[in-house]
Design an enzyme around this catalytic site. Structure first.
Site, short mmCIF file in Angstrom:
data_model
loop_
_atom_site.label_atom_id
_atom_site.label_comp_id
_atom_site.label_asym_id
_atom_site.label_seq_id
_atom_site.Cartn_x
_atom_site.Cartn_y
_atom_site.Cartn_z
N HIS A 126 0.84 -1.20 0.00
CA HIS A 126 0.00 0.00 0.00
C HIS A 126 0.88 1.26 0.00
O HIS A 126 0.63 2.20 -0.77
CB HIS A 126 -0.93 -0.01 1.22
CG HIS A 126 -1.66 1.29 1.42
ND1 HIS A 126 -2.91 1.51 0.89
CD2 HIS A 126 -1.31 2.41 2.08
CE1 HIS A 126 -3.29 2.74 1.21
NE2 HIS A 126 -2.35 3.31 1.94
N GLU A 127 1.90 1.27 0.84
CA GLU A 127 2.79 2.44 0.88
C GLU A 127 3.52 2.61 -0.45
O GLU A 127 3.74 3.73 -0.90
CB GLU A 127 3.78 2.34 2.06
CG GLU A 127 3.13 2.30 3.44
CD GLU A 127 2.09 3.39 3.70
OE1 GLU A 127 2.18 4.47 3.07
OE2 GLU A 127 1.18 3.17 4.52
N HIS A 141 1.58 4.58 -2.90
CA HIS A 141 1.74 6.03 -2.82
C HIS A 141 3.00 6.49 -3.56
O HIS A 141 3.00 7.54 -4.20
CB HIS A 141 1.82 6.49 -1.35
CG HIS A 141 0.53 6.34 -0.61
ND1 HIS A 141 -0.66 6.82 -1.10
CD2 HIS A 141 0.23 5.77 0.59
CE1 HIS A 141 -1.64 6.56 -0.23
NE2 HIS A 141 -1.12 5.91 0.81
N HIS A 171 3.15 9.06 -6.67
CA HIS A 171 4.03 10.23 -6.70
C HIS A 171 4.83 10.26 -8.00
O HIS A 171 4.94 11.30 -8.65
CB HIS A 171 4.97 10.16 -5.48
CG HIS A 171 5.71 11.44 -5.23
ND1 HIS A 171 6.87 11.49 -4.51
CD2 HIS A 171 5.46 12.72 -5.62
CE1 HIS A 171 7.29 12.75 -4.46
NE2 HIS A 171 6.46 13.51 -5.12
ZN LIG Z 1 -2.06 5.26 2.46
#
Ligand SMILES: [Zn+2]
Length: 226
Positions: free
Chosen positions: A94-95, A98, A102
């Site tokens: 999940h991270e 991100h 980006h």
């Molecule tokens: Zn998150």
């Protein structure tokens, strides 16, 4: 009426965070058969996406996992960094979602990053104005609180696509890389990430309820003046 709505959204928030910790605790005991750690999965996902400028770090504390776009750091809590559970792999992926957002200049993430400064300011103002202002200068405090909660609400609203998209990417990547197998492993990982998504929905609804509360107070105030 508003008091009831605010209490309901508070209860939803409490339920969501309870669900996150109970699911996380349960599924951090379920080891993924791939035998990969959260850090290994994260590195693999970054490599597959040609992301070379993001570093992966471990941090102390439970569920302190986050992606820091300004320093291009992917921070995993120790349990997820070293852990081989389906929960650890889900959070790590999940991270990474991100970090990919980006890299791809995903619009909602850009909006969210742009709104961080003003939202922090609103968050600082709210408790001060909410307490001292409402007590001594309610006429001035109500419009200030309406605007401040409006800012927080917009921020929480923009957070929703960012979080849902990161989770959708995580699920796809974990299956594609074989880090998590379809069936029981995937379902368990899904439960952890869905519970986390619910906390963001709860945060948005509670900001919306607070904003509506002060917006209606403001309307009432205007009507009295007329
Ligand atoms: Zn998150």
């Amino acid at each position: 009426m508003f008091l009831l709505v605010i209490i309901l959204t508070m209860l939803l928030s409490i339920y969501a965070s309870w669900k996150v910790s109970s699911n996380y605790r349960k599924y951090s005991q379920v080891r993924a058969s791939s035998g990969m750690t959260g850090a290994e999965v994260a590195q693999r996902i970054l490599d597959l996406n040609n992301i070379r400028d993001v570093s992966i770090h471990s941090a102390q504390g439970e569920l302190v996992d986050h992606y820091d776009p300004s320093n291009r750091r992917l921070v995993l809590s120790e349990a997820n960094y070293y852990g081989q559970s389906v929960a650890a792999l889900g959070v790590a992926a999940h991270e990474c979602g991100h970090a990919i957002q980006h890299q791809q200049l995903y619009a909602p993430l850009q909006w969210r990053m742009a709104a961080v400064g003003i939202t922090t300011m609103a968050g600082t103002i709210i408790p001060i104005v909410g307490f001292a202002g409402m007590l001594f200068m309610p006429k001035l405090a109500i419009p200030v609180l309406a605007v401040a909660f409006g800012i927080v609400m917009v921020f929480q609203l923009v957070t929703l696509p960012v979080e849902f998209d990161a989770t959708a990417r995580a699920k796809k990547i974990l299956l594609a890389t074989g880090a998590v197998t379809p069936g029981a492993e995937f379902d368990a990982m899904n439960k952890v990430l869905s519970a986390a998504a619910l906390t963001y929905v709860a945060a948005f609804l509670s900001a919306l309820a607070q904003f509506a509360h002060y917006a209606f107070l403001l309307l009432g105030q205007r009507r009295e003046e007329e």
